[in-house]
Design a protein around this motif. Structure first.
Motif, PDB file in Angstrom:
ATOM      1  N   GLU A   4       0.828  -1.214   0.000  1.00 23.37           N
ATOM      2  CA  GLU A   4       0.000   0.000   0.000  1.00 23.37           C
ATOM      3  C   GLU A   4       0.861   1.263   0.000  1.00 23.37           C
ATOM      4  N   VAL A   5       2.169   1.127   0.304  1.00 24.74           N
ATOM      5  CA  VAL A   5       3.068   2.283   0.322  1.00 24.74           C
ATOM      6  C   VAL A   5       3.400   2.735  -1.107  1.00 24.74           C
ATOM      7  N   SER A   6       3.165   1.871  -2.078  1.00 29.10           N
ATOM      8  CA  SER A   6       3.337   2.223  -3.496  1.00 29.10           C
ATOM      9  C   SER A   6       1.995   2.061  -4.214  1.00 29.10           C
ATOM     10  N   PRO A   7       1.026   2.941  -3.911  1.00 28.12           N
ATOM     11  CA  PRO A   7      -0.342   2.746  -4.391  1.00 28.12           C
ATOM     12  C   PRO A   7      -0.507   2.825  -5.901  1.00 28.12           C
ATOM     13  N   ALA A   8       0.279   3.668  -6.567  1.00 25.66           N
ATOM     14  CA  ALA A   8       0.132   3.791  -8.027  1.00 25.66           C
ATOM     15  C   ALA A   8       0.517   2.489  -8.715  1.00 25.66           C
ATOM     16  N   THR A   9       1.621   1.895  -8.290  1.00 28.77           N
ATOM     17  CA  THR A   9       2.045   0.621  -8.874  1.00 28.77           C
ATOM     18  C   THR A   9       1.078  -0.494  -8.497  1.00 28.77           C
ATOM     19  N   SER A  10       0.578  -0.459  -7.268  1.00 28.05           N
ATOM     20  CA  SER A  10      -0.412  -1.448  -6.838  1.00 28.05           C
ATOM     21  C   SER A  10      -1.639  -1.413  -7.737  1.00 28.05           C
ATOM     22  N   ALA A  11      -2.109  -0.214  -8.051  1.00 26.91           N
ATOM     23  CA  ALA A  11      -3.295  -0.070  -8.907  1.00 26.91           C
ATOM     24  C   ALA A  11      -3.015  -0.577 -10.324  1.00 26.91           C
ATOM     25  N   VAL A  12      -1.826  -0.282 -10.847  1.00 24.36           N
ATOM     26  CA  VAL A  12      -1.460  -0.758 -12.190  1.00 24.36           C
ATOM     27  C   VAL A  12      -1.388  -2.280 -12.207  1.00 24.36           C
ATOM     28  N   LEU A  13      -0.811  -2.868 -11.175  1.00 28.42           N
ATOM     29  CA  LEU A  13      -0.737  -4.323 -11.094  1.00 28.42           C
ATOM     30  C   LEU A  13      -2.120  -4.952 -11.070  1.00 28.42           C
ATOM     31  N   ALA A  14      -3.005  -4.394 -10.247  1.00 25.83           N
ATOM     32  CA  ALA A  14      -4.370  -4.935 -10.161  1.00 25.83           C
ATOM     33  C   ALA A  14      -5.069  -4.853 -11.508  1.00 25.83           C
ATOM     34  N   LYS A  15      -4.907  -3.741 -12.185  1.00 26.88           N
ATOM     35  CA  LYS A  15      -5.560  -3.533 -13.481  1.00 26.88           C
ATOM     36  C   LYS A  15      -5.015  -4.489 -14.540  1.00 26.88           C
ATOM     37  N   LEU A  16      -3.686  -4.560 -14.665  1.00 30.57           N
ATOM     38  CA  LEU A  16      -3.083  -5.337 -15.747  1.00 30.57           C
ATOM     39  C   LEU A  16      -3.182  -6.840 -15.517  1.00 30.57           C
ATOM     40  N   VAL A  17      -3.020  -7.281 -14.284  1.00 29.81           N
ATOM     41  CA  VAL A  17      -3.198  -8.706 -13.995  1.00 29.81           C
ATOM     42  C   VAL A  17      -4.637  -9.113 -14.296  1.00 29.81           C
ATOM     43  N   GLY A  18      -5.580  -8.244 -13.960  1.00 31.29           N
ATOM     44  CA  GLY A  18      -6.983  -8.524 -14.255  1.00 31.29           C
ATOM     45  C   GLY A  18      -7.272  -8.607 -15.742  1.00 31.29           C
ATOM     46  N   GLU A  19      -6.555  -7.829 -16.536  1.00 32.62           N
ATOM     47  CA  GLU A  19      -6.786  -7.806 -17.980  1.00 32.62           C
ATOM     48  C   GLU A  19      -6.092  -8.958 -18.714  1.00 32.62           C
ATOM     49  N   TYR A  20      -4.902  -9.339 -18.251  1.00 34.54           N
ATOM     50  CA  TYR A  20      -4.066 -10.264 -19.017  1.00 34.54           C
ATOM     51  C   TYR A  20      -4.046 -11.692 -18.488  1.00 34.54           C
ATOM     52  N   MET A  21      -4.343 -11.888 -17.220  1.00 31.87           N
ATOM     53  CA  MET A  21      -4.120 -13.203 -16.624  1.00 31.87           C
ATOM     54  C   MET A  21      -5.419 -13.894 -16.236  1.00 31.87           C
ATOM     55  N   ASP A  22      -5.314 -15.153 -15.926  1.00 31.00           N
ATOM     56  CA  ASP A  22      -6.474 -15.975 -15.565  1.00 31.00           C
ATOM     57  C   ASP A  22      -6.887 -15.633 -14.134  1.00 31.00           C
ATOM     58  N   THR A  23      -7.943 -14.846 -14.007  1.00 34.18           N
ATOM     59  CA  THR A  23      -8.336 -14.347 -12.680  1.00 34.18           C
ATOM     60  C   THR A  23      -9.075 -15.386 -11.841  1.00 34.18           C
ATOM     61  N   THR A  24      -9.307 -16.562 -12.393  1.00 41.48           N
ATOM     62  CA  THR A  24      -9.828 -17.641 -11.540  1.00 41.48           C
ATOM     63  C   THR A  24      -8.696 -18.287 -10.735  1.00 41.48           C
ATOM     64  N   ALA A  25      -7.445 -17.995 -11.136  1.00 45.27           N
ATOM     65  CA  ALA A  25      -6.308 -18.620 -10.469  1.00 45.27           C
ATOM     66  C   ALA A  25      -5.254 -17.623 -10.007  1.00 45.27           C
ATOM     67  N   VAL A  26      -5.278 -16.404 -10.545  1.00 44.30           N
ATOM     68  CA  VAL A  26      -4.304 -15.371 -10.176  1.00 44.30           C
ATOM     69  C   VAL A  26      -5.074 -14.105  -9.819  1.00 44.30           C
ATOM     70  N   LYS A  27      -4.958 -13.684  -8.580  1.00 43.21           N
ATOM     71  CA  LYS A  27      -5.725 -12.523  -8.121  1.00 43.21           C
ATOM     72  C   LYS A  27      -4.807 -11.513  -7.440  1.00 43.21           C
ATOM     73  N   VAL A  28      -5.188 -10.245  -7.547  1.00 46.59           N
ATOM     74  CA  VAL A  28      -4.480  -9.165  -6.859  1.00 46.59           C
ATOM     75  C   VAL A  28      -5.437  -8.547  -5.851  1.00 46.59           C
ATOM     76  N   ILE A  29      -4.999  -8.473  -4.599  1.00 42.90           N
ATOM     77  CA  ILE A  29      -5.788  -7.836  -3.548  1.00 42.90           C
ATOM     78  C   ILE A  29      -5.030  -6.600  -3.071  1.00 42.90           C
ATOM     79  N   GLU A  30      -5.614  -5.439  -3.267  1.00 46.56           N
ATOM     80  CA  GLU A  30      -4.989  -4.191  -2.801  1.00 46.56           C
ATOM     81  C   GLU A  30      -5.429  -3.875  -1.374  1.00 46.56           C
ATOM     82  N   GLY A  31      -4.752  -2.908  -0.766  1.00 44.83           N
ATOM     83  CA  GLY A  31      -5.137  -2.483   0.570  1.00 44.83           C
ATOM     84  C   GLY A  31      -3.941  -2.357   1.485  1.00 44.83           C
ATOM     85  N   ALA A  32      -4.245  -2.161   2.780  1.00 47.00           N
ATOM     86  CA  ALA A  32      -3.202  -1.907   3.770  1.00 47.00           C
ATOM     87  C   ALA A  32      -3.224  -2.988   4.851  1.00 47.00           C
ATOM     88  N   VAL A  33      -2.997  -2.593   6.100  1.00 46.25           N
ATOM     89  CA  VAL A  33      -2.881  -3.572   7.181  1.00 46.25           C
ATOM     90  C   VAL A  33      -4.147  -4.409   7.366  1.00 46.25           C
TER      91      VAL A  33
END
Length: 479
Positions: free
Chosen positions: A145-174
């Motif tokens: 969460e300390v690098s929120p811009a990169t976190s958001a890009v990762l969530a977006k691109l992984v969601g677009e390019y990868m199999d989201t039934t098996a690869v997921k990105v969860i953003e957030g903090a503690v």
């Protein structure tokens, strides 16, 4: 998405169903997902570079060389080697189980969690994911969460390019990380500091979950007088200030050299630093900023310690509004000062002096084991002693940090600097279980292994297991 916005238990159930279907185990699926990561790197370089600039004002060259390029190379290396890594390894058997054959079969662990760090937020997020996917696992990635811009890009691109039934990105903090750590995982891979590493380890212990902890430590750099001084200075600068302005787990944390050589080293470091970053380094576009005000204040506290008063021999300037601290060199700081107790993780570097350069090895060994240790010398015997006696996650002779870029070397810590290793085949192994498989024939069934036990059977089995032909003959014929 944030874990608070998603039903974590439902997500885990979906991942378990996907993994149980066998989809992630196939070679074809693994290749498709690895190629998807390559496409992310190749098609979205500008987007990634911009996110890194927002998060830490990382120069474009560092973003490409230290993050995007390394990730692409990791993908290509894994794709090239994957079939060989997946193949069962044939091993020899013993006379005890004759006739038989044996092999070691690598199998995925299951559903794994990767918790990433903020300083190399793109590389340190997807590099472990490469290993997890190559090994055939389902994966949840939790970026920092300390690098929120990169976190958001990762969530977006992984969601677009990868199999989201098996690869997921969860953003957030503690709260989100805590919610994830409450689940039962088949492996947790964490990159960060020792304090949080202990929290991860405690959470994993509840489910007997194996962990890999990529931590840090105070990585020493020993500089002998028998060295190419200009090249040495440039390579120390590249590993320290050329890596996120010192905000890297393998950056040189402090330097050890002899008292009579220290002034020469400092003069060349000053000269090269001014050449690289100018006389006003706070204005240099080639130095990353400090990631946030908390870390800025932490670094200022190290400099404001009464025990290091008057020890600055170069730099020390800072700019709070822009979160910038100039490259700073300190000489002969006390061993009990804050700057020598904590991992610095910033643009400050103390130089400690010794009477004999080999005393530096004793000093390193008196402290916790670091993630990396560096030596600059042309002295063959000193190199050999350093390699033999210094325990660290990795060593580099006559350079800094570059072992990170060699996929055939394991990267990881030891003791306080971490548990486990990854990169290349070591990443595949980190997320695999090596399953032992013994295959026996119905032939050669030895009755001596079964009751009723007799002295003859004991003699026969002893002869077989000792591998002594004469003893076997004597047992068989009663000699």
């Amino acid at each position: 998405m944030a874990a608070a916005m998603v039903d974590v238990e439902a997500m885990m159930k979906e991942l378990r169903v996907t993994y149980a279907s066998g989809k992630t185990r196939s070679y074809e699926w693994r290749v498709t997902q690895l190629k998807a990561i390559l496409k992310i790197c190749e098609h979205h370089e500008h987007e990634i570079v911009q996110a890194l600039k927002v998060d830490i004002s990382k120069p474009e060259l560092e973003s490409f060389v230290h993050e995007i390029s390394l990730l692409k190379e990791a993908c290509k290396f894994t794709l090239k080697q994957l079939k060989r890594w997946m193949a069962p390894e044939k091993v020899k058997t013993s006379i005890t189980v004759f006739p038989s054959s044996a092999e070691i079969v690598p199998e995925p662990l299951g559903v794994v969690l990767v918790i990433s760090a903020w300083n190399y937020p793109f590389l340190l997020s997807l590099d472990p994911v490469i290993g997890a996917i190559a090994a055939g696992n389902a994966v949840v990635l939790k970026p920092s969460e300390v690098s929120p811009a990169t976190s958001a890009v990762l969530a977006k691109l992984v969601g677009e390019y990868m199999d989201t039934t098996a690869v997921k990105v969860i953003e957030g903090a503690v709260p989100e990380t805590t919610a994830l750590l409450e689940q039962r995982w088949d492996k947790i891979f964490y990159t960060g500091n020792g304090k949080v590493g202990r929290i991860v380890l405690a959470a994993a212990a509840k489910h007997l979950t194996p962990v890999a902890l990529e931590l840090g430590g105070k990585s020493p750099t020993v500089v002998d007088s028998d060295t190419n001084l200009k090249v040495t200075a440039r390579r120390i600068i590249a590993g320290k200030w050329g890596c996120n302005n010192g905000q890297a787990c393998i950056s040189p944390d402090y330097i050890i050299t002899t008292a009579d050589f220290a002034p020469k080293l400092i003069d060349v470091l000053k000269y090269e630093l001014e050449k690289f970053y100018g006389k006003e380094p706070l204005k240099s576009p080639d130095l990353s900023r400090i990631v946030n005000s908390n870390h800025f204040n932490r670094l200022k506290q190290l400099l404001d310690d009464d025990k290091v008063s008057g020890k600055i021999v170069f730099g020390g300037q800072s700019d709070l509004p822009n979160l910038k601290i100039a490259p700073t060199i300190l000489l002969d700081v006390p061993e009990d000062s804050l700057i020598m107790k904590e991992e610095i993780f910033g643009p400050l570097i103390p130089i400690l002096t010794v009477d004999n350069i080999k005393d530096g090895i004793s000093f390193i060994n008196s402290r916790e084991k670091p993630l990396a240790a560096y030596l600059f010398t042309n002295d063959k015997s000193l190199k050999e002693e350093f390699i033999r006696n210094v325990s660290a996650g990795g060593l580099v002779i006559n350079d800094t940090a570059l072992h990170l870029a060699v996929p055939t070397l394991p990267f990881g810590g030891v003791g306080e600097s971490g548990i486990g290793a990854y990169h290349g085949k070591f990443s595949f192994d980190a997320f695999s279980h090596k399953k032992a498989v013994l295959n026996r024939s119905f032939l050669g069934d030895v009755g001596a292994r079964y009751p009723p036990y007799t002295p003859f059977k004991l003699r026969l089995l002893k002869a077989l297991m000792n591998g002594n032909p004469m003893e076997l003959v004597r047992a068989l014929f009663g000699w």
